[in-house]
Design a protein around this motif. Structure first.
Motif, PDB file in Angstrom:
ATOM      1  N   ASN B  12      51.601  60.791 158.550  1.00 29.00           N
ATOM      2  CA  ASN B  12      50.541  60.576 157.586  1.00 29.00           C
ATOM      3  C   ASN B  12      49.343  60.716 158.758  1.00 29.00           C
ATOM      4  O   ASN B  12      49.167  61.695 159.258  1.00 29.00           O
ATOM      5  N   MET B  13      48.696  59.505 158.883  1.00 29.50           N
ATOM      6  CA  MET B  13      47.443  59.784 159.869  1.00 29.50           C
ATOM      7  C   MET B  13      47.668  58.789 160.958  1.00 29.50           C
ATOM      8  O   MET B  13      46.553  58.686 161.850  1.00 29.50           O
ATOM      9  N   ALA B  14      48.955  58.580 161.101  1.00 29.16           N
ATOM     10  CA  ALA B  14      49.183  57.533 162.276  1.00 29.16           C
ATOM     11  C   ALA B  14      49.462  58.258 163.509  1.00 29.16           C
ATOM     12  O   ALA B  14      50.329  59.165 163.557  1.00 29.16           O
ATOM     13  N   PHE B  15      49.023  57.935 164.629  1.00 37.23           N
ATOM     14  CA  PHE B  15      49.293  58.517 166.013  1.00 37.23           C
ATOM     15  C   PHE B  15      49.832  57.277 166.868  1.00 37.23           C
ATOM     16  O   PHE B  15      49.426  56.320 166.842  1.00 37.23           O
ATOM     17  N   GLU B  16      50.618  57.835 168.037  1.00 35.23           N
ATOM     18  CA  GLU B  16      50.984  56.737 169.173  1.00 35.23           C
ATOM     19  C   GLU B  16      50.740  57.286 170.369  1.00 35.23           C
ATOM     20  O   GLU B  16      51.227  58.371 170.705  1.00 35.23           O
ATOM     21  N   THR B  17      50.455  56.574 171.369  1.00 36.76           N
ATOM     22  CA  THR B  17      50.490  56.895 172.865  1.00 36.76           C
ATOM     23  C   THR B  17      51.038  55.417 173.642  1.00 36.76           C
ATOM     24  O   THR B  17      51.161  54.390 172.987  1.00 36.76           O
ATOM     25  N   VAL B  18      51.375  55.854 174.762  1.00 38.55           N
ATOM     26  CA  VAL B  18      51.773  54.753 175.627  1.00 38.55           C
ATOM     27  C   VAL B  18      50.670  54.911 177.081  1.00 38.55           C
ATOM     28  O   VAL B  18      50.817  55.777 177.511  1.00 38.55           O
ATOM     29  N   GLN B  19      49.888  53.961 177.481  1.00 33.41           N
ATOM     30  CA  GLN B  19      49.054  53.963 178.278  1.00 33.41           C
ATOM     31  C   GLN B  19      49.441  52.760 179.450  1.00 33.41           C
ATOM     32  O   GLN B  19      49.505  51.766 179.190  1.00 33.41           O
TER      33      GLN B  19
END
Lengths: 138, 138
Positions: B12-19
């Protein structure tokens, strides 16, 4: 409209906030005297840009009935060596994966975000050099 | 030096990152077609500023042997109603709590962040109106 962020100091170099119900911790790394309990603040400028334009693009593609198998937004930022250590250039890479994706529609969605909708890039481009690239992987 | 953020679309509109080892989720709210699984990207611009200058100030005060009982950084951002919905003005409020805090040193620490160290405000002030205020609570 006004947005407010309220960040509280916890201990040493760590800070904490809650935004729209989601907790977020900021900290410096050990090399800067912190304990690495959370995010480095400056990089959140890149996350803000990636998220803003990513949401625009996926939302516009949804309306165009284009659904990629995968989609990533990579933002590279060049930081000065001297204080204030700031971004002087950013590049946004839009990487789409899928069979027979319509390139013109991908370009249209990216262009609409860059020129009309993304409020983060609209600020950054007044202060630094901003460029972008579209990559398609089959 | 180059910083990179790599944000992947999830659903849907969800995004993910690892910083720096820390996971971060971006999502729109229900009013914008999202599922509110994470942070709104634009507000992360305010978090970046609050964190950057907060880290500067607490680090400088530490060197000055000044330790407040509590410290908050509040950032207010005024957003346009028209697309691109962007910040045109931000105000940073530094709120220190403590008995007999030395105001001149607090002002010095804030001034050093604003003028010399904070790489986030150094970018924003080229693109929008930036102001600040120091509040001391006994």
């Amino acid at each position: 409209m006004k947005h407010v962020v309220d960040l509280s100091w916890k201990e040493n170099m760590a800070f904490e906030t809650v935004q729209d119900g989601h907790p977020l911790v900021i900290d410096a790394g050990a090399e800067s005297g912190g304990n690495d309990l959370g995010f480095r603040p400056k990089k959140l400028m890149l996350t803000a840009l990636a998220g803003c334009t990513g949401l625009d693009v996926i939302s516009i593609l949804k309306k165009m009935k284009v659904v990629p198998e995968a989609f990533r937004v990579i933002v590279e930022g060049d930081v000065t060596d001297e204080h204030p250590k700031k971004y002087v250039e950013m590049k946004v890479i839009y990487e789409f994966k899928g069979q027979d994706l319509p390139l013109a529609k991908l370009q249209k969605a990216v262009g609409l975000s860059e020129e009309k909708y993304c409020g983060v890039s609209a600020v950054y481009k007044d202060a630094l050099k901003l460029s972008s690239e579209i990559r398609v992987i089959e």
